[in-house]
Design a protein around this motif. Structure first.
Motif, short mmCIF file in Angstrom:
data_model
loop_
_atom_site.label_atom_id
_atom_site.label_comp_id
_atom_site.label_asym_id
_atom_site.label_seq_id
_atom_site.Cartn_x
_atom_site.Cartn_y
_atom_site.Cartn_z
N LEU A 46 -9.69 38.36 27.86
CA LEU A 46 -8.78 38.59 28.98
C LEU A 46 -7.40 39.07 28.52
O LEU A 46 -6.83 38.53 27.56
CB LEU A 46 -8.62 37.31 29.80
CG LEU A 46 -9.85 36.86 30.59
CD1 LEU A 46 -9.60 35.50 31.21
CD2 LEU A 46 -10.20 37.88 31.64
N ASN B 141 -5.51 45.92 32.89
CA ASN B 141 -6.70 45.34 33.51
C ASN B 141 -7.72 46.42 33.88
O ASN B 141 -8.93 46.18 33.85
CB ASN B 141 -6.31 44.52 34.74
CG ASN B 141 -5.85 43.12 34.37
OD1 ASN B 141 -6.45 42.47 33.53
ND2 ASN B 141 -4.76 42.65 34.99
N ASP C 114 -3.24 39.58 29.24
CA ASP C 114 -2.19 38.64 29.65
C ASP C 114 -2.38 38.29 31.13
O ASP C 114 -2.41 39.19 31.98
CB ASP C 114 -0.83 39.28 29.42
CG ASP C 114 0.33 38.32 29.66
OD1 ASP C 114 0.16 37.36 30.43
OD2 ASP C 114 1.41 38.55 29.09
N PRO C 115 -2.52 37.02 31.46
CA PRO C 115 -2.75 36.63 32.87
C PRO C 115 -1.57 36.94 33.78
O PRO C 115 -1.71 36.90 35.01
CB PRO C 115 -3.01 35.13 32.78
CG PRO C 115 -2.38 34.69 31.51
CD PRO C 115 -2.54 35.85 30.57
N GLU C 116 -0.40 37.23 33.21
CA GLU C 116 0.76 37.57 34.02
C GLU C 116 0.67 38.98 34.60
O GLU C 116 1.41 39.34 35.51
CB GLU C 116 2.04 37.46 33.18
CG GLU C 116 2.34 36.05 32.68
CD GLU C 116 2.60 35.08 33.81
OE1 GLU C 116 3.26 35.46 34.79
OE2 GLU C 116 2.12 33.93 33.73
#
Length: 266
Positions: free
Chosen positions: A165, A177, A167-169
Motif C-alpha cells: 500500500l 494510487n 501512503d494512507p494519507e
C-alpha cells in the motif's frame, strides 16, 4: 534398445493427458475435468484474432468464464494460478461481462493438443483464459493467464498485502494510487514487492532495491516497453508492454508508484 526407442516414440505420439481445473469460491468449490468442460452446454468455438501467447490467430473450444463463476459480483476478486507459479490477480467485473471484452476459458482437447509456445516449451494448455474483443475492455497481457490449474476467490490485494500500500494519507484518486492499481493489473502476476504477493516468477520490485533506484533516465520505461532491447537473453520471460496495452500516461503512473514505494521498504 530398439524396443525402448519404439516405446519412447509411442509416448511422444500419444495425445496430451486430460487435466482438471479447481474453482474455489467463498460459497462453493468445484473441480472441472477436461471432458466435462468440453461437453459443457455453453461450450463454443471461439476465434481469437490476435492471441497474446501465440502471437497469431487461434481457434479454441471454450466456455464463457462467467458461467463457471456463479454467485460472484463485479466487486469480488479472484486469482488465476498457473502450473509454473504465475498468479494473475483479476477483478471479477471484467470476467463477468457478457458484451464487449468477454472472458473465455479455453480448454485443450487431449485428442487435439494445441501447438507448443516455443522450442522446449509446452502449449498454453490445459486451460487458458482468452478474450474476445479485448480492446473494448483495455485488457492487458497479464489478464491472459495460461496453463491454469486453479481459480480462487480471494480478498483484494490491498487487504491481503498491506506492504504494497502507498501512503494512507494519499487521496484515493492520487496518481500514486492509480499507479498501484496498474501495478496490480500488469505486474503482480510475476513480481512481488516488499516481499508481498503470491507470484514466483520474477524478482521483488523493491527489495533489496527498486528498479527506479538503479535504472537511470528513461531506461526503466524503455525496459518495460521492450525488455529485450536493453537486456537480451534467450531465457528472458518478461513480455513487452506496448503503448497500445500500457499507454505512456499509465506507464508514468506505474513508475510513479514504484518510485513512491522505494521510500516505503519493509
Amino acid at each position: 534398445m530398439k524396443y525402448i526407442l519404439a516405446f519412447l516414440t509411442l509416448l511422444l505420439t500419444l495425445p496430451a493427458s486430460a487435466a482438471q481445473l479447481t474453482i474455489e469460491l467463498d460459497h462453493a468449490s468445484k473441480t472441472w475435468q477436461t471432458a466435462d468442460l468440453l461437453k459443457h452446454p455453453d461450450v463454443r468455438t471461439v476465434q481469437i484474432i490476435n492471441d497474446v501467447s501465440y502471437k497469431r490467430q487461434m481457434t479454441y473450444r471454450a466456455v464463457p468464464l462467467a458461467v463457471l463463476l456463479p454467485g460472484l459480483t463485479p466487486q469480488n476478486h479472484v486469482q488465476a494460478v498457473a502450473l509454473d507459479g504465475f498468479a494473475a490477480e483479476l477483478s471479477a467485473g471484467p470476467l463477468l461481462e457478457r458484451t464487449g471484452a468477454q472472458a473465455w476459458l479455453a480448454v485443450e482437447d487431449p485428442a487435439h493438443p494445441w501447438p507448443k509456445l516455443g522450442d522446449d516449451k509446452p502449449s498454453a494448455g490445459p486451460f487458458y483464459l482468452v478474450w474476445t474483443d479485448p480492446q473494448a475492455g483495455h485488457i492487458s497481457p497479464e489478464q491472459w493467464p495460461f496453463q491454469m490449474s486453479a481459480i480462487k476467490q480471494l480478498k483484494t490485494v490491498a487487504e491481503r498485502f498491506p506492504a504494497l500500500l502507498p501512503d494512507p494519507e494519499l487521496a484515493p484518486d492520487d496518481p500514486i494510487n492509480q499507479g498501484f492499481a496498474l501495478f496490480q493489473k500488469n505486474c503482480m502476476a510475476c513480481h512481488r514487492l516488499n516481499g508481498a504477493g503470491d507470484a514466483q516468477v520474477g524478482p521483488d520490485l523493491n527489495i533489496p532495491y527498486s528498479p527506479t533506484e538503479y535504472f537511470g533516465g528513461d531506461f526503466l520505461k524503455r525496459y518495460i516497453r521492450d525488455p529485450q532491447s536493453l537486456r537480451h537473453w534467450p531465457q528472458a520471460k518478461m513480455p513487452a508492454f506496448a503503448a497500445s496495452v500500457l499507454p505512456d500516461s499509465e506507464l508514468d503512473l506505474l513508475v510513479g508508484y514504484l518510485k513512491h514505494m522505494a521510500g516505503r521498504k519493509q
